[in-house]
Design an enzyme around this catalytic site. Sequence first.
Site, PDB file in Angstrom:
ATOM      1  N   ARG A  68       0.048  -9.772  10.817  1.00  0.00           N
ATOM      2  CA  ARG A  68       1.334  -9.163  11.203  1.00  0.00           C
ATOM      3  C   ARG A  68       2.478 -10.157  11.002  1.00  0.00           C
ATOM      4  O   ARG A  68       3.643  -9.770  10.986  1.00  0.00           O
ATOM      5  CB  ARG A  68       1.326  -8.745  12.680  1.00  0.00           C
ATOM      6  CG  ARG A  68       0.314  -7.689  13.118  1.00  0.00           C
ATOM      7  CD  ARG A  68       0.284  -6.484  12.233  1.00  0.00           C
ATOM      8  NE  ARG A  68      -0.743  -6.639  11.221  1.00  0.00           N
ATOM      9  CZ  ARG A  68      -0.778  -5.920  10.092  1.00  0.00           C
ATOM     10  NH1 ARG A  68       0.174  -5.047   9.828  1.00  0.00           N
ATOM     11  NH2 ARG A  68      -1.744  -6.102   9.207  1.00  0.00           N
ATOM     12  N   LYS A  92       0.816  -1.217   0.000  1.00  0.00           N
ATOM     13  CA  LYS A  92       0.000   0.000   0.000  1.00  0.00           C
ATOM     14  C   LYS A  92       0.851   1.269   0.000  1.00  0.00           C
ATOM     15  O   LYS A  92       0.604   2.188  -0.786  1.00  0.00           O
ATOM     16  CB  LYS A  92      -0.919  -0.019   1.220  1.00  0.00           C
ATOM     17  CG  LYS A  92      -1.617   1.293   1.527  1.00  0.00           C
ATOM     18  CD  LYS A  92      -2.464   1.184   2.766  1.00  0.00           C
ATOM     19  CE  LYS A  92      -1.625   1.055   4.010  1.00  0.00           C
ATOM     20  NZ  LYS A  92      -0.944   2.308   4.372  1.00  0.00           N
ATOM     21  N   THR A  93       1.842   1.322   0.887  1.00  0.00           N
ATOM     22  CA  THR A  93       2.659   2.526   1.008  1.00  0.00           C
ATOM     23  C   THR A  93       3.422   2.797  -0.280  1.00  0.00           C
ATOM     24  O   THR A  93       3.560   3.946  -0.713  1.00  0.00           O
ATOM     25  CB  THR A  93       3.640   2.392   2.186  1.00  0.00           C
ATOM     26  OG1 THR A  93       2.902   2.143   3.378  1.00  0.00           O
ATOM     27  CG2 THR A  93       4.465   3.651   2.358  1.00  0.00           C
ATOM     28  N   ASP A 127      -4.722   8.257   3.158  1.00  0.00           N
ATOM     29  CA  ASP A 127      -4.255   6.927   3.527  1.00  0.00           C
ATOM     30  C   ASP A 127      -5.124   6.377   4.667  1.00  0.00           C
ATOM     31  O   ASP A 127      -5.691   7.142   5.444  1.00  0.00           O
ATOM     32  CB  ASP A 127      -2.790   7.025   3.978  1.00  0.00           C
ATOM     33  CG  ASP A 127      -2.143   5.663   4.164  1.00  0.00           C
ATOM     34  OD1 ASP A 127      -2.710   4.665   3.682  1.00  0.00           O
ATOM     35  OD2 ASP A 127      -1.060   5.601   4.779  1.00  0.00           O
ATOM     36  N   GLU A 128      -5.210   5.061   4.783  1.00  0.00           N
ATOM     37  CA  GLU A 128      -5.984   4.399   5.844  1.00  0.00           C
ATOM     38  C   GLU A 128      -7.408   4.978   5.927  1.00  0.00           C
ATOM     39  O   GLU A 128      -7.909   5.317   6.993  1.00  0.00           O
ATOM     40  CB  GLU A 128      -5.283   4.541   7.201  1.00  0.00           C
ATOM     41  CG  GLU A 128      -3.858   4.013   7.238  1.00  0.00           C
ATOM     42  CD  GLU A 128      -3.772   2.495   7.247  1.00  0.00           C
ATOM     43  OE1 GLU A 128      -4.815   1.852   7.056  1.00  0.00           O
ATOM     44  OE2 GLU A 128      -2.663   1.974   7.433  1.00  0.00           O
ATOM     45  N   GLN A 178      -9.326  -4.093   7.861  1.00  0.00           N
ATOM     46  CA  GLN A 178      -8.435  -3.640   8.932  1.00  0.00           C
ATOM     47  C   GLN A 178      -8.987  -2.394   9.626  1.00  0.00           C
ATOM     48  O   GLN A 178      -8.233  -1.619  10.212  1.00  0.00           O
ATOM     49  CB  GLN A 178      -7.034  -3.359   8.375  1.00  0.00           C
ATOM     50  CG  GLN A 178      -6.366  -4.590   7.790  1.00  0.00           C
ATOM     51  CD  GLN A 178      -4.933  -4.343   7.364  1.00  0.00           C
ATOM     52  OE1 GLN A 178      -4.066  -4.059   8.180  1.00  0.00           O
ATOM     53  NE2 GLN A 178      -4.687  -4.445   6.062  1.00  0.00           N
TER      54      GLN A 178
END
Length: 765
Positions: free
Chosen positions: A621, A44-45, A235-236, A266
């Site tokens: 994670r 994503k980043t 973002d997010e 998430q």
Amino acid sequence: MNWPNETPSNEVPPFLDKLNAPQQQAVMRSEGPVMIIAGAGSGKTRVLTYRIAYLMHKGADPFQILSLTFTNKAAREMRERIEQLVGAQARNIWMGTFHSVFARILRQEADKLGYPSNFTIYDSDDSKSLIKAIVKEMNLDEKLYKPSLVLGRISMAKNNLVDFKSYLKNDEYNEADRGSGRPKFGEIFKAYSERCFKAGAMDFDDILVNTHRLFKEHLDVLNRWQHRFRYVMVDEYQDTNHVQYMITKKLAAVNQNICVVGDDAQSIYAFRGANIQNILNFERDYPDVATFKLEQNYRSTKNIVNAASSVIKNNEKQLEKSVWTANDEGDKIQVFRNATEGDEGRKIAEFIFEQKSALHLPNKGFAILYRTNSQSRAFEESLRRQGLDYRIYGGTGFYQRKEIKDMLAYLRFVANPNDEEALKRIINYPARGIGDTTVQRVTVLAAQEGLALWEVIKSAKHFPEIGASAGKVEQFAMMIESFRTMLETHNAYDLAMHVAKQGGVLKALYEDKSIEGMSRYENLMELLNGIQEFTEDDQSDSEKTLPVFLEEVALYTDDAKDKDPDRDCISLMTIHASKGLEFPVVCIVGMEENLFPSQMALSSRSDLEEERRLFYVALTRAEQKLALSFASSRFKFGSLLHCEPSRFIDEIDSQYLDMSLASVKPKSPFESGRGRAGADGDSPSKSSTLFKKPMRQAPLPAADPSFVAGDLSSLAVGQKIQHQRFGYGIVESIEGNGDQAKAVVNFENLGPKTLVLKFAKMRIV
């Protein structure tokens, strides 16, 4: 609406070759509304970074690009990556957290809302202090109106764009307050809002609320910023609340070049006001949206990815996607069953010790994730016994320590003398003979005269009501005024050092030679070192001032840094704190009903689905290896309570689990008793298939009413004992002294159990 076609292939910059096909498509759709659904570990980043770099490659003015994030760390990392791709012009992008970017806008427009441009930003401690003062002044029950509770309700109201005027007029809110025994909440909300405004201060929620108000009430200002930002990126997006949603929608209304990136699976911050509907309804808000799904996971093994997918499919509210990975199959997920939380701590510590050797990993390759902070104790004790270094991730932050907040209060008050919370903190620190009685007199005078506290303090000699301390109050005022004369002529470090010396803070801490005192002095020196580093940074002199530094500190959202942040240690943290992180090996502990999922989440489907998303975050994670652990019993309020394994373990497809250690041998005495009502009146959840056989075991034997406990003062390792209920066993270990003494006893029919000797009903045989 028809958007321009994508850039022809012959104009594609070479750096896009590093992206897969869906990532490239998402990056190159530069115009119009875009939603990028980014599964866990899907890069994503990188996509956000490359998208901004691509816009600039096409000629977009970096000053017209707005990129909103949720942490300063994320913003810094993205800016650094973009700079590596396109050069120094990346520094001109408007990039930062919602609060930092909107505070920057408000600094330019604050006068339109009646605030000074140098308004103070209150953190939660400042807000709680003010609320506490208001509750006391209103003669209300401080236990009933706890500052944290009041602030939380105020925050929730603000994030839903409800101000105190609307709140007081709302019968539903007022009825709820009366029902909870807090009928004065609305009046506290009113007093808090008015006092903040009078002090020229905004709390974090005000930054968002006032930005929305600015754009709503001043259309010319909104129009100017709409044209300023041609491209808006968030973002997010699944973590945005209502007011953040409204502001970004307004900013993007003219150009409609809004790109949101996120993963509904998430979304785990509903308790902070996040609204998952923002991302679920994005396609409804923008019918012309181009949606791209990043479904390839680069982080985890196939077993981990597939296990996580098998869990999250149980949620009804979600955007359709199919996450996959080309990584190796990997090991199955190890499931550990333990008799008690103490056993769980020991088992996890042993597991990590073994895996360190087997996988040749350092301590930092491991993380222990839990639902609540209170679970850490057993793991801390066990890791220490194994000689494994660890760190509690998200402990008390540097800027939250008392000595740091005291010094920052001095600096805040020098920058803004209307900041009453800072004034109250420093007026008698270090002690200068201005006690609470004097401060109360000044407060009463200010209210009577309609003046700010600072105005009364500066003119103390003209108010005989202040009493004998008037001279000391005046001396304090003269000192502050001398500091303020340096604001325009000295950088942040020189001014801060002068204040620390002349204000007496440095001397007071230096003279305290206790261990705690020396630590506080070192902390203060570290703060001054940080300010010096700030002033020596590569920036213009106008950016090295005290107000600019204070704004950066107030908006700082990262967790506390260790003195050696790179030391090799195992990470212990809540699952919420783990979001955005990844580790080769992850242990998710406390996998029990009423703990995870939380007991508070079992009353509604929406709450349960949020808990399931939280579990999904925890699972994803892990990169190489994953372990799940639960205890059959836990001590709570002095009693040993039976625990059921979490329903979430049942929801993982059994082909991805290794259940070989899922039952303790000798068997636990407890039955599973899995029947429970489903959320929202659903039929009872399915009976366990994974635990049906291992959990159906003999009931705990009844206590012998004639049993007499014996003296345990001579208890030693290796001795045989008899317990009133558990029967015969051998003492394996003893730790602690007095009331804290505990023993691990391996019972013939039950296996090892940890007993607090003070309460243990047993005798030496």
